[in-house]
Scaffold this motif. Structure first.
Motif, mmCIF file in Angstrom:
data_model
loop_
_atom_site.group_PDB
_atom_site.id
_atom_site.type_symbol
_atom_site.label_atom_id
_atom_site.label_comp_id
_atom_site.label_asym_id
_atom_site.label_seq_id
_atom_site.Cartn_x
_atom_site.Cartn_y
_atom_site.Cartn_z
ATOM 1 N N LEU A 108 -12.360 -2.163 -51.585
ATOM 2 C CA LEU A 108 -11.247 -1.986 -52.523
ATOM 3 C C LEU A 108 -11.256 -2.967 -53.689
ATOM 4 C CD1 LEU A 108 -8.312 -1.314 -50.005
ATOM 5 C CD2 LEU A 108 -9.693 0.348 -51.251
ATOM 6 N N MET A 109 -11.266 -4.261 -53.393
ATOM 7 C CA MET A 109 -11.057 -5.245 -54.455
ATOM 8 C C MET A 109 -12.163 -5.259 -55.507
ATOM 9 S SD MET A 109 -8.099 -6.317 -53.691
ATOM 10 C CE MET A 109 -7.689 -7.904 -54.411
ATOM 11 N N PRO A 110 -13.459 -5.261 -55.118
ATOM 12 C CA PRO A 110 -14.493 -5.236 -56.165
ATOM 13 C C PRO A 110 -14.408 -3.987 -57.037
ATOM 14 C CG PRO A 110 -15.448 -5.806 -54.043
ATOM 15 C CD PRO A 110 -14.051 -5.353 -53.777
ATOM 16 N N ALA A 111 -14.084 -2.850 -56.407
ATOM 17 C CA ALA A 111 -14.006 -1.604 -57.178
ATOM 18 C C ALA A 111 -12.876 -1.650 -58.195
ATOM 19 C CB ALA A 111 -13.816 -0.423 -56.220
ATOM 20 N N THR A 112 -11.746 -2.260 -57.841
ATOM 21 C CA THR A 112 -10.626 -2.293 -58.792
ATOM 22 C C THR A 112 -10.965 -3.130 -60.018
ATOM 23 O OG1 THR A 112 -9.595 -4.173 -57.630
ATOM 24 C CG2 THR A 112 -8.904 -1.972 -56.970
ATOM 25 N N LEU A 113 -11.521 -4.324 -59.805
ATOM 26 C CA LEU A 113 -11.876 -5.171 -60.942
ATOM 27 C C LEU A 113 -13.010 -4.568 -61.770
ATOM 28 C CD1 LEU A 113 -11.680 -8.916 -59.834
ATOM 29 C CD2 LEU A 113 -10.478 -7.821 -61.719
ATOM 30 N N LEU A 169 -15.368 -11.558 -65.105
ATOM 31 C CA LEU A 169 -15.606 -10.214 -65.633
ATOM 32 C C LEU A 169 -16.271 -10.253 -67.000
ATOM 33 C CD1 LEU A 169 -12.463 -8.039 -64.784
ATOM 34 C CD2 LEU A 169 -14.730 -7.943 -63.764
ATOM 35 N N SER A 170 -15.877 -11.213 -67.819
ATOM 36 C CA SER A 170 -16.413 -11.299 -69.177
ATOM 37 C C SER A 170 -17.835 -11.832 -69.211
ATOM 38 C CB SER A 170 -15.511 -12.201 -70.041
ATOM 39 O OG SER A 170 -14.184 -11.723 -70.057
ATOM 40 N N SER A 171 -18.284 -12.413 -68.096
ATOM 41 C CA SER A 171 -19.592 -13.063 -68.078
ATOM 42 C C SER A 171 -20.739 -12.107 -67.798
ATOM 43 C CB SER A 171 -19.614 -14.178 -67.012
ATOM 44 O OG SER A 171 -18.665 -15.176 -67.293
ATOM 45 N N VAL A 172 -20.420 -10.864 -67.418
ATOM 46 C CA VAL A 172 -21.481 -9.952 -66.971
ATOM 47 C C VAL A 172 -21.421 -8.635 -67.739
ATOM 48 C CG1 VAL A 172 -21.444 -10.928 -64.649
ATOM 49 C CG2 VAL A 172 -20.028 -8.940 -65.166
ATOM 50 N N ALA A 222 -20.560 -5.047 -63.053
ATOM 51 C CA ALA A 222 -19.182 -5.483 -62.829
ATOM 52 C C ALA A 222 -18.800 -5.474 -61.360
ATOM 53 C CB ALA A 222 -18.214 -4.600 -63.624
ATOM 54 N N GLY A 223 -19.286 -4.486 -60.602
ATOM 55 C CA GLY A 223 -18.938 -4.420 -59.190
ATOM 56 C C GLY A 223 -19.472 -5.603 -58.409
ATOM 57 N N ALA A 224 -20.757 -5.914 -58.610
ATOM 58 C CA ALA A 224 -21.356 -7.038 -57.888
ATOM 59 C C ALA A 224 -20.709 -8.359 -58.295
ATOM 60 C CB ALA A 224 -22.857 -7.077 -58.146
ATOM 61 N N ALA A 225 -20.447 -8.534 -59.599
ATOM 62 C CA ALA A 225 -19.813 -9.778 -60.057
ATOM 63 C C ALA A 225 -18.397 -9.912 -59.505
ATOM 64 C CB ALA A 225 -19.799 -9.819 -61.579
ATOM 65 N N SER A 226 -17.643 -8.820 -59.517
ATOM 66 C CA SER A 226 -16.291 -8.839 -58.952
ATOM 67 C C SER A 226 -16.337 -9.166 -57.474
ATOM 68 C CB SER A 226 -15.617 -7.481 -59.160
ATOM 69 O OG SER A 226 -15.552 -7.142 -60.523
ATOM 70 N N ALA A 227 -17.375 -8.650 -56.790
ATOM 71 C CA ALA A 227 -17.516 -8.923 -55.364
ATOM 72 C C ALA A 227 -17.763 -10.400 -55.098
ATOM 73 C CB ALA A 227 -18.658 -8.086 -54.786
ATOM 74 N N VAL A 228 -18.525 -11.065 -55.980
ATOM 75 C CA VAL A 228 -18.745 -12.504 -55.826
ATOM 76 C C VAL A 228 -17.415 -13.246 -55.914
ATOM 77 C CG1 VAL A 228 -19.793 -14.549 -56.856
ATOM 78 C CG2 VAL A 228 -21.099 -12.430 -56.691
ATOM 79 N N SER A 229 -16.584 -12.842 -56.888
ATOM 80 C CA SER A 229 -15.268 -13.455 -57.040
ATOM 81 C C SER A 229 -14.425 -13.262 -55.783
ATOM 82 C CB SER A 229 -14.556 -12.840 -58.255
ATOM 83 O OG SER A 229 -13.213 -13.252 -58.327
#
Length: 507
Positions: free
Chosen positions: A126-131, A391-394, A399-406
């Motif tokens: 859920l969370m990575p997909a939303t961001l 989000l702005s760094s990638v 975006a999904g993988a970066a959001s997942a790291v967060s």
């Protein structure tokens, strides 16, 4: 040519209809996860009374969700980049609702732990997909900052809605009802999301490498489990061996990503100081706060004697502060600086946690309410700006993988915080000396002591509760002091690593 075309692309994105309605669906997913996390803490005394978990099982109920979700977030974020973020979001939401029913009707501690673990699998989608969808829906940087602020504010609002609604349900129904409130939210999310969310994926995704998935899952779960066991039972062969297994698996994961043509997670992202600084700040922040969050409901109900609904209302200032700060965080970071807003917010949380070391059994609410408000404001500023930085760094495709790291940093911080700081509270609590005739089970948790006191003569019951509550509060003091130290350290880390970091002002 690029500079000529870019403004037209941004304008088209800004004018595209339906993006704010799509955002409303995304924040429902955030609400789903936030409410689920907060009502669990509120229901813990009732779960203890009904299922009779040991102290260790109670910690597992609290943190197994974070263990599993931390191990799967990167894999699920990358999977969303490949098969479609809308598809994985709606599928995960459906599974989350179904598994909430399993949690609601759990009859043993083991079944509750299993339900929470499976919820972690669904929650990881859920969370990575939303961001990631926010990154792909909002191309204008200022609109994206506002969208991220609303996203974060909704998560904070969930921490308020969860305890209040959960408190009402606990006063009128059995504890399982707090899980069932996920069902209507999930239904609205899926039905509306099917019509309003745009699909997005990486156009050149590469294969979803199962070896990387297994290495990530084994590494994260084993490492966090080892920390939990070491803090609970001391360093022994089991915790040391599990920790080495986790470290080896994560090392293998990193090596494999560096050699794959299209990795599950592009490790080069961590070379960017802003990205790494934001991720580390998130991890340390949640680690420092999680012990307080997990035990606060028990303090309000079992130490101060508040009813569940009243305890839920008592936690409201933190959410109000976080919502307010989240909505203006992007503007503040552009006016001052990213590092000033993040570092200042974390320092404020650290000071507020330090103030909580003065809590006693009869501390008046204004002191607690003021501290929670400061915690909420500081965390709201920090989390919103760090999410925007990440989000702005990638590129959009990652975006999904970066959001997942967060989110992995967030969940790993929660798991480690509950394991470390939670074990501090539990360890100190178990050392209390009760009156003659105190059942051994009363040392497992404060909830168990309250239940045991109901079967003792009045003078013995009062002596048992006084000793147990005093020991619990002392453990809470130590956890708050440790959390304050972690937050102040996180503030210093953010000040140095986010130097010269700025939020994009155009797109």
């Amino acid at each position: 040519m690029t500079s000529t075309l870019r403004p037209a692309h941004v304008t088209e994105a800004v004018k595209r209809p339906g993006r704010w309605l799509a955002l409303s669906v995304l924040v429902l997913a955030v609400l789903l996860v936030a409410v689920d996390a907060t009502v669990l803490g509120l229901a813990t005394p009732y779960i203890s009374e009904d299922l009779h978990p040991s102290g260790t099982q109670l910690l597992w109920i609290g943190d197994v969700y974070s263990f599993v979700i931390a191990g799967l977030l990167v894999s699920m974020g990358s999977l969303g980049d490949r098969i479609g973020r809308k598809r994985i979001l709606l599928g995960g939401a459906t599974a989350f609702g179904a598994l909430s029913v399993l949690g609601a009707y759990a009859t043993t501690p083991e079944l509750m732990i299993l339900a929470r673990a499976l919820l972690g699998v669904a929650g990881a989608t859920l969370m990575p997909a939303t961001l990631a969808l926010i990154r792909n829906i909002f191309h204008d940087a200022r609109e994206r900052s506002l969208a991220v602020g609303i996203w974060g504010a909704t998560a904070s609002a969930g921490t308020a809605v969860g305890p209040i609604v959960g408190g009402f349900l606990l006063e009128h129904f059995w504890w399982g009802s707090v899980f069932l409130i996920n069902l209507p939210v999930m239904a609205v999310l899926v039905l509306v999301g099917i019509r309003t969310l745009p699909e997005s994926r990486n156009p050149r995704p590469g294969p979803w490498d199962l070896s990387s998935v297994l290495l990530s899952l084994v590494g994260m779960i084993a490492l966090v489990y080892a920390v939990k066991e070491a803090t609970t039972h001391g360093v022994d062969g089991t915790s040391l061996g599990t920790g080495l297994l986790g470290a080896a698996a994560l090392y293998g994961f990193v090596r494999r990503q560096l050699t794959m043509p299209v990795p599950l997670l592009d490790m080069r992202l961590f070379r960017r100081r802003g990205f790494s600084g934001a991720v580390l700040a998130d991890l340390l922040t949640v680690l420092g706060m999680s012990g307080l969050v997990f035990f606060l409901s028990q303090y309000l109900q079992l130490v101060q004697g508040r009813r569940p609904f009243e305890a839920g209302l008592a936690e409201l200032p933190a959410a109000v502060g976080a919502v307010t700060a989240g909505l203006v965080a992007g503007r503040a970071a552009r006016r001052f600086s990213v590092r000033a807003v993040v570092s200042g917010g974390l320092a404020a949380v650290g000071v507020a946690l330090a103030a909580l070391t003065a809590l006693g059994e009869s501390t008046g609410y204004p002191v607690l309410g003021a501290a929670l408000l400061v915690v909420g404001v500081g965390a709201g500023f920090s989390f919103t700006v760090t999410a925007d930085v990440i989000l702005s760094s990638v590129p959009k495709d990652q975006a999904g993988a970066a959001s997942a790291v967060s989110e992995t940093a967030y969940e790993l911080g929660a798991a480690l915080g509950i394991a470390l700081l939670g074990s501090v509270v539990t360890g100190v609590y178990r050392g209390f000396t009760g009156p003659a005739g105190t059942p051994a089970g009363a040392h497992e948790s404060l909830g168990a002591a309250v239940e045991a006191s109901a079967h003792l003569p009045p003078h013995q019951a009062e002596a048992l509760l006084d000793a147990a509550r005093d020991s619990f509060v002392h453990g809470l003091h130590l956890a708050s002091a440790a959390g304050a130290a972690v937050l102040l350290a996180a503030s210093a880390v953010a000040w140095f690593l986010l130097r010269n970091q700025e939020l994009d002002s155009t797109g």
